[in-house]
Structure formats: C-alpha cells, structure tokens
Design a protein around this motif. Sequence first.
Motif, PDB file in Angstrom:
ATOM      1  N   ALA A 271      31.899  16.963  50.694  1.00 53.27           N
ATOM      2  CA  ALA A 271      31.706  16.298  49.402  1.00 53.27           C
ATOM      3  C   ALA A 271      32.969  15.539  49.034  1.00 53.27           C
ATOM      4  O   ALA A 271      34.072  16.062  49.185  1.00 53.27           O
ATOM      5  N   THR A 272      32.812  14.298  48.601  1.00 47.19           N
ATOM      6  CA  THR A 272      33.964  13.587  48.046  1.00 47.19           C
ATOM      7  C   THR A 272      33.982  13.873  46.559  1.00 47.19           C
ATOM      8  O   THR A 272      33.013  13.599  45.849  1.00 47.19           O
ATOM      9  N   VAL A 273      35.078  14.470  46.140  1.00 42.95           N
ATOM     10  CA  VAL A 273      35.196  14.906  44.751  1.00 42.95           C
ATOM     11  C   VAL A 273      36.346  14.164  44.079  1.00 42.95           C
ATOM     12  O   VAL A 273      37.407  13.990  44.658  1.00 42.95           O
ATOM     13  N   LEU A 274      36.078  13.726  42.868  1.00 42.41           N
ATOM     14  CA  LEU A 274      37.118  13.122  42.063  1.00 42.41           C
ATOM     15  C   LEU A 274      37.580  14.196  41.092  1.00 42.41           C
ATOM     16  O   LEU A 274      36.808  14.629  40.227  1.00 42.41           O
ATOM     17  N   VAL A 275      38.803  14.649  41.257  1.00 41.99           N
ATOM     18  CA  VAL A 275      39.318  15.703  40.380  1.00 41.99           C
ATOM     19  C   VAL A 275      39.525  15.111  38.984  1.00 41.99           C
ATOM     20  O   VAL A 275      40.173  14.075  38.832  1.00 41.99           O
ATOM     21  N   GLN A 276      38.931  15.733  37.992  1.00 36.58           N
ATOM     22  CA  GLN A 276      39.036  15.191  36.633  1.00 36.58           C
ATOM     23  C   GLN A 276      40.050  15.934  35.775  1.00 36.58           C
ATOM     24  O   GLN A 276      40.617  15.374  34.861  1.00 36.58           O
ATOM     25  N   ASN A 277      40.236  17.201  36.083  1.00 36.74           N
ATOM     26  CA  ASN A 277      41.267  17.964  35.378  1.00 36.74           C
ATOM     27  C   ASN A 277      41.688  19.106  36.297  1.00 36.74           C
ATOM     28  O   ASN A 277      40.933  19.544  37.160  1.00 36.74           O
ATOM     29  N   GLY A 278      42.911  19.586  36.097  1.00 37.45           N
ATOM     30  CA  GLY A 278      43.412  20.649  36.942  1.00 37.45           C
ATOM     31  C   GLY A 278      43.811  20.133  38.311  1.00 37.45           C
ATOM     32  O   GLY A 278      43.780  18.935  38.571  1.00 37.45           O
ATOM     33  N   THR A 279      44.198  21.073  39.177  1.00 42.29           N
ATOM     34  CA  THR A 279      44.561  20.711  40.545  1.00 42.29           C
ATOM     35  C   THR A 279      43.714  21.535  41.500  1.00 42.29           C
ATOM     36  O   THR A 279      43.636  22.760  41.369  1.00 42.29           O
ATOM     37  N   LEU A 280      43.058  20.836  42.411  1.00 46.29           N
ATOM     38  CA  LEU A 280      42.218  21.509  43.406  1.00 46.29           C
ATOM     39  C   LEU A 280      43.077  21.816  44.627  1.00 46.29           C
ATOM     40  O   LEU A 280      43.775  20.935  45.133  1.00 46.29           O
ATOM     41  N   ARG A 281      43.018  23.073  45.074  1.00 45.13           N
ATOM     42  CA  ARG A 281      43.879  23.475  46.190  1.00 45.13           C
ATOM     43  C   ARG A 281      43.085  24.096  47.325  1.00 45.13           C
ATOM     44  O   ARG A 281      42.003  24.650  47.119  1.00 45.13           O
ATOM     45  N   GLN A 282      43.667  23.983  48.490  1.00 45.03           N
ATOM     46  CA  GLN A 282      43.101  24.660  49.646  1.00 45.03           C
ATOM     47  C   GLN A 282      43.005  26.149  49.317  1.00 45.03           C
ATOM     48  O   GLN A 282      43.925  26.719  48.732  1.00 45.03           O
ATOM     49  N   GLY A 283      41.881  26.769  49.671  1.00 42.68           N
ATOM     50  CA  GLY A 283      41.696  28.190  49.394  1.00 42.68           C
ATOM     51  C   GLY A 283      41.004  28.471  48.062  1.00 42.68           C
ATOM     52  O   GLY A 283      40.551  29.581  47.822  1.00 42.68           O
TER      53      GLY A 283
END
Length: 370
Positions: A271-283
Amino acid sequence: PEAITVGELANRMAERVADVVKFLMRNGIMATTNQSIDADTAQLVVEEFGHRVVRVSDADVEQVIDTVVDKAEDLSPRPPIVTIMGHVDHGKTSLLDAIRKANVVSAEAGGITQHIGAYQVTTDSGAVLTFLDTPGHAAFTSMRARGAQVTDIVVLVVAADDAVKPQTVEAISHARAANVPMIVAINKIDKYEANPQKVRTDLLQYEVVVEEMGGDVQTVELSAKTGQGIDTLLEAIALQAEILELQANPNRAAHGAVIEAKLDVGRGPVATVLVQNGTLRQGDIFVVGQTWGKVRALVNDQGERVTEAAPSVPVEVLGLNGTPSAGDVLNVVETEQQAREIADYRAQVAKDKRTAAGTATLEQLMARAK
Ligand code: GDP
Ligand code: MG
C-alpha cells in the motif's frame, strides 16, 4: 440500520439455520437463510436461543485508535500535499512529469524514480512539497467521499491555447467543496496560440479572481514541455503552503491515507500511504481499512528502503495481511490483537452492510407475514 442474515446469525450462535428459520416462522417472520433481519430482531433470536447479546459498536472496538488532539507545542511544520487538476489534455500528466524531472537530483540514484503514487520535491529555496501522482478528479472525489482529505493545495492546470473548459470548472468546484486553495498553472505558453490573458478573464466568470485582477489566486505561466516556469510554480506552492501554516505532530502514533494499493507478486500486498500525522516506523502494528499488519519494510518515492516516514511523506508499506483500498485510513495501534480485532470487526460490518440490501425490519416482516 445494522442487519444480519439469518444464516450468519445462526452461524455466529453455532445453531442450525433451520432452527432459527423455524423460530422466526413461529413468530410470524418468513425469512430464509440469506434474508437479513435487523439488529432488534436478531437480539430477540439470540436471547431466545439462550445466548448472550454483545452488540459491538464502532466506538467500542475502535477506541484503541489514538485520537487525542495534538497540543500546539507538539506541532511542527509539514510539507503541503498538492493535487493537480484540470481539463483533459491541458497537461496534468506532463506537468507532474516535468516537476519530477526538474527534481531528479542525481544520476547516481539511477535517475529513474519509482512510481508510487506520490512524490516529494525540494524547491530551490529549500521547501519540500508532496505531489499526489494521481491526477484526475475521480481519485480526488472518491478519496474525499471516503473521508480522506489528502490535499492541501490544488494546482489547476489550464492550457493557454484552450482556456477554461468543463473539467476546469469541475475542478474549481472540487477545490471549493474541499475548501482547498488553488493556484492556476497556465500551461502551454510555448505555443504560438497561447493566450494567458483569456484564461484569467475566463476564470472571472467562475469567481476565481487571480492576483493580476485584484484577487488572491496566484497564477503561473509555464510550459510543461520546455520546463519554463516550473520553478516559479514550485515557489508559488511553497508560498501558499506558508500561508496555510500546515502542521503535524511527528511524535505520535501515525495515521495516514492509502493512495493506492496492489498485490505484488514478489512482495505481497503493498500500500502506498501518505502519512498525515505522526511518524510511521518499521515494526509498527497497524490497521488499515479491513486489513492489518506489522510494517515489514518502508520504501520511499525514490525506491529506497527507509526506517520511518514523517508527516506528509508518501511511502510504500509492506507487511499487510490483505490489500486495502485507496482512501482507507491507516492507524497505528499497540498490539496485534487490537489490529486484528478492528480489521475483523470492519470486515464483518462491511459484510453485514452488503447483505442489508434486502433487509426488513421486525415490523415489516410481521406485516408481510400477515
Ligand atoms: P492531461 O490529459 O491533462 O494529463 O494532459 P497531458 O499531459 O497528457 O498532455 C496532453 C497533450 O498536451 C500532450 O500531447 C502533451 O505533450 C501536450 N502538452 C502538455 N503540456 C504542454 C506544453 O506545455 N506545451 C505544449 N506545446 N504541449 C504540451
Ligand atoms: Mg493525463
């Protein structure tokens, strides 16, 4: 209203469908296996069969999702998310390509950027901009219809040799409905027939008053073909973004919107995701629409592996248990169990909705049975 088929209800109670049908019949309700009954009727049945009723509401299951409002001091600036709209053949695709090309920094990186549905560029003055690589109004409206507003600024492309056309007008109303500011890119000025002034006056008719006419809508004359004016457009977007004071909190559980998703032969669901808030991390463990997963890998718009994605950053997310839909929202949660529960619950709700088409209320069924 919520509904469930007789078959599904029997299934969930681990009772025989025939027994449920018989019970309903005795109560004057003629419902077959695939027919839906409403929640009140279902509750009646469940109680009659000696089971406990647990009506799970959205809020109950989904409350584990972090919806805390950010404090002002936790916010920092984030790049604008830009969508290009305009009439067919006015140069949306060409402009997206020209912007991307103007920004291919290194030949070392191969010079070829991977297509992931969105990309980021850095302007000469150092501003970072995120472009949605899905021109077209259908994508914009369908995302909005699903509750995902993933555009901060609309670039309205108008060909200088054609001026305002039906889809130009449509784009204007989309931007207005979404309450998103517009910048007008007057394209194809390399053409002999180009008449930028006509574009400006045409727009007046639709109450789009450009700066040159005393309004506040920026225009940039450019050519996606020769590259002339592209830098000016990028700076105009950066300026508009500054005015908007876009902010996000990078230090919280991420949420973002799926802009596209596919089942990749080698990599599984992506999935291509556009992060809108926060930080998405591996794990990170997440739920997205009716699917869930644990971030196995993140791939940026350059095709490089990254360990995290901050607000307004588009990334490919690997590690899903299924393929979500464009417009689905991704939320990071604490545990796999929570993620699974929410995804299962949503899948069940969707299933119930599909069968609810032929749903009758208890009263209607009673009336019908008479
Ligand atoms: P879209 O339908 O809005 O995505 O438009 P395209 O980007 O596919 O462009 C439509 C046509 O216009 C193509 O043949 C492009 O090569 C051409 N085109 C786009 N931008 C320019 C430009 O700035 N100048 C000229 N001369 N042609 C352009
Ligand atoms: Mg196109």
